[in-house]
Design a protein around this motif. Structure first.
Motif, PDB file in Angstrom:
ATOM      1  N   HIS A  64      64.510  40.997  45.222  1.00 34.65           N
ATOM      2  CA  HIS A  64      65.645  41.894  45.037  1.00 34.65           C
ATOM      3  C   HIS A  64      66.959  41.147  45.202  1.00 34.65           C
ATOM      4  O   HIS A  64      67.895  41.312  44.399  1.00 34.65           O
ATOM      5  CB  HIS A  64      65.557  43.051  46.039  1.00 34.65           C
ATOM      6  CG  HIS A  64      66.624  44.075  45.885  1.00 34.65           C
ATOM      7  ND1 HIS A  64      67.845  43.975  46.521  1.00 34.65           N
ATOM      8  CD2 HIS A  64      66.671  45.226  45.149  1.00 34.65           C
ATOM      9  CE1 HIS A  64      68.590  45.023  46.202  1.00 34.65           C
ATOM     10  NE2 HIS A  64      67.914  45.785  45.375  1.00 34.65           N
ATOM     11  N   TYR A  68      69.947  40.558  42.269  1.00 32.84           N
ATOM     12  CA  TYR A  68      71.275  41.140  42.377  1.00 32.84           C
ATOM     13  C   TYR A  68      72.364  40.160  42.811  1.00 32.84           C
ATOM     14  O   TYR A  68      73.529  40.542  42.915  1.00 32.84           O
ATOM     15  CB  TYR A  68      71.247  42.323  43.358  1.00 32.84           C
ATOM     16  CG  TYR A  68      70.643  43.579  42.770  1.00 32.84           C
ATOM     17  CD1 TYR A  68      71.442  44.562  42.196  1.00 32.84           C
ATOM     18  CD2 TYR A  68      69.261  43.776  42.794  1.00 32.84           C
ATOM     19  CE1 TYR A  68      70.883  45.711  41.664  1.00 32.84           C
ATOM     20  CE2 TYR A  68      68.684  44.921  42.259  1.00 32.84           C
ATOM     21  CZ  TYR A  68      69.510  45.891  41.696  1.00 32.84           C
ATOM     22  OH  TYR A  68      68.947  47.037  41.170  1.00 32.84           O
ATOM     23  N   PRO A  81      68.140  42.946  37.679  1.00 30.51           N
ATOM     24  CA  PRO A  81      67.814  44.221  38.316  1.00 30.51           C
ATOM     25  C   PRO A  81      66.725  44.986  37.585  1.00 30.51           C
ATOM     26  O   PRO A  81      65.859  45.603  38.208  1.00 30.51           O
ATOM     27  CB  PRO A  81      69.158  44.964  38.284  1.00 30.51           C
ATOM     28  CG  PRO A  81      70.178  43.868  38.356  1.00 30.51           C
ATOM     29  CD  PRO A  81      69.597  42.759  37.524  1.00 30.51           C
ATOM     30  N   TRP A  84      63.367  43.347  38.250  1.00 35.67           N
ATOM     31  CA  TRP A  84      62.920  43.628  39.614  1.00 35.67           C
ATOM     32  C   TRP A  84      62.237  44.993  39.685  1.00 35.67           C
ATOM     33  O   TRP A  84      61.180  45.126  40.292  1.00 35.67           O
ATOM     34  CB  TRP A  84      64.099  43.581  40.599  1.00 35.67           C
ATOM     35  CG  TRP A  84      63.655  43.806  42.018  1.00 35.67           C
ATOM     36  CD1 TRP A  84      63.173  42.873  42.883  1.00 35.67           C
ATOM     37  CD2 TRP A  84      63.618  45.058  42.721  1.00 35.67           C
ATOM     38  NE1 TRP A  84      62.832  43.468  44.076  1.00 35.67           N
ATOM     39  CE2 TRP A  84      63.097  44.804  44.005  1.00 35.67           C
ATOM     40  CE3 TRP A  84      63.970  46.371  42.384  1.00 35.67           C
ATOM     41  CZ2 TRP A  84      62.928  45.802  44.964  1.00 35.67           C
ATOM     42  CZ3 TRP A  84      63.805  47.368  43.322  1.00 35.67           C
ATOM     43  CH2 TRP A  84      63.291  47.088  44.598  1.00 35.67           C
ATOM     44  N   HIS A  85      62.830  45.990  39.036  1.00 35.89           N
ATOM     45  CA  HIS A  85      62.247  47.326  39.094  1.00 35.89           C
ATOM     46  C   HIS A  85      60.895  47.392  38.380  1.00 35.89           C
ATOM     47  O   HIS A  85      59.977  48.071  38.846  1.00 35.89           O
ATOM     48  CB  HIS A  85      63.222  48.353  38.503  1.00 35.89           C
ATOM     49  CG  HIS A  85      64.312  48.737  39.450  1.00 35.89           C
ATOM     50  ND1 HIS A  85      65.499  48.045  39.540  1.00 35.89           N
ATOM     51  CD2 HIS A  85      64.384  49.727  40.374  1.00 35.89           C
ATOM     52  CE1 HIS A  85      66.261  48.590  40.466  1.00 35.89           C
ATOM     53  NE2 HIS A  85      65.611  49.614  40.986  1.00 35.89           N
ATOM     54  N   TYR A  89      59.187  46.377  41.927  1.00 33.55           N
ATOM     55  CA  TYR A  89      59.220  47.716  42.518  1.00 33.55           C
ATOM     56  C   TYR A  89      58.065  48.597  42.053  1.00 33.55           C
ATOM     57  O   TYR A  89      57.360  49.193  42.881  1.00 33.55           O
ATOM     58  CB  TYR A  89      60.563  48.373  42.192  1.00 33.55           C
ATOM     59  CG  TYR A  89      60.666  49.822  42.611  1.00 33.55           C
ATOM     60  CD1 TYR A  89      60.585  50.183  43.953  1.00 33.55           C
ATOM     61  CD2 TYR A  89      60.848  50.818  41.663  1.00 33.55           C
ATOM     62  CE1 TYR A  89      60.684  51.507  44.338  1.00 33.55           C
ATOM     63  CE2 TYR A  89      60.954  52.150  42.039  1.00 33.55           C
ATOM     64  CZ  TYR A  89      60.867  52.488  43.371  1.00 33.55           C
ATOM     65  OH  TYR A  89      60.964  53.801  43.756  1.00 33.55           O
TER      66      TYR A  89
END
Length: 202
Positions: A64, A68, A81, A84-85, A89
């Motif tokens: 993360h 960012y 970002p 990452w999701h 995530y």
């Protein structure tokens, strides 16, 4: 593995100071993550007691922060970002077996989820203090890892480090009246050497 240099996120290799810094960083990030993503039902307040969960969340935090972080214009992100999701995530949600009612509080276009109280169980500071106390000091870790401190063949400790060890009560002068006399530390006697300008383990 020969030549392996563990980084600051490798929990099993950290000394006391490194672990202290990482605990502070990880707790700050995880408590934000649990609140922002409403994961208090899946990441329980005792997460810090479970080594597997600590490793999972350390990895998620690391990715993360990379996704960012602000980079120079010519530098390229290894994560974004969005990546990452999708790549960190979402798989993490699956591993945590998150229920399908993630947005159950969103009704008629009005999104007002209730405030979530996020706190750790009582005793977290004592738990972390015990974890820190059980780890080697930075000097002991350096001696164990390299066989020396300062580049000489025999393990050495420079004068400033030895003073710190004595002041902290981790080392004791054999003769309190001899400023540069032998010092007992880590089960060994360390003798001052004019050749190396450091204490040498005898």
């Amino acid at each position: 593995m020969s030549g392996y240099q563990p980084g600051r996120l490798s929990w099993r290799h950290l000394d006391q100071e490194q672990a202290q810094a990482l605990w502070v960083e990880l707790i700050d990030w995880v408590e934000w993550f649990r609140g922002c993503y409403r994961l208090t039902d899946r990441i329980k307040s005792c997460w810090y007691r479970h080594p597997k969960m600590v490793e999972e969340l350390t990895a998620a935090m690391s990715a993360h922060k990379v996704a960012y972080e602000q980079l120079a214009e010519e530098a390229a992100h290894s994560w974004s970002p969005g990546s990452w999701h999708y790549q960190v995530y979402m798989p993490l949600l699956q591993r945590l077996a998150v229920n399908s009612d993630e947005f159950a509080d969103c009704i008629d276009g009005s999104c007002e989820p209730p405030k979530v109280e996020v706190r750790l169980f009582d005793g977290v500071q004592e738990w972390i203090a015990a974890d820190i106390a059980a780890r080697p000091t930075p000097i002991a870790a350096a001696v164990a890892a390299t066989g020396s401190v300062g580049g000489s063949t025999a393990p050495t400790i420079d004068a400033a480090q030895m003073v710190d060890l004595i002041d902290s009560g981790n080392a004791d002068p054999v003769d309190a009246d001899d400023e540069f006399g032998p010092v007992s530390y880590d089960g060994h006697v360390w003798q001052w050497s004019d050749d190396t300008e450091a204490y040498v383990r005898t």
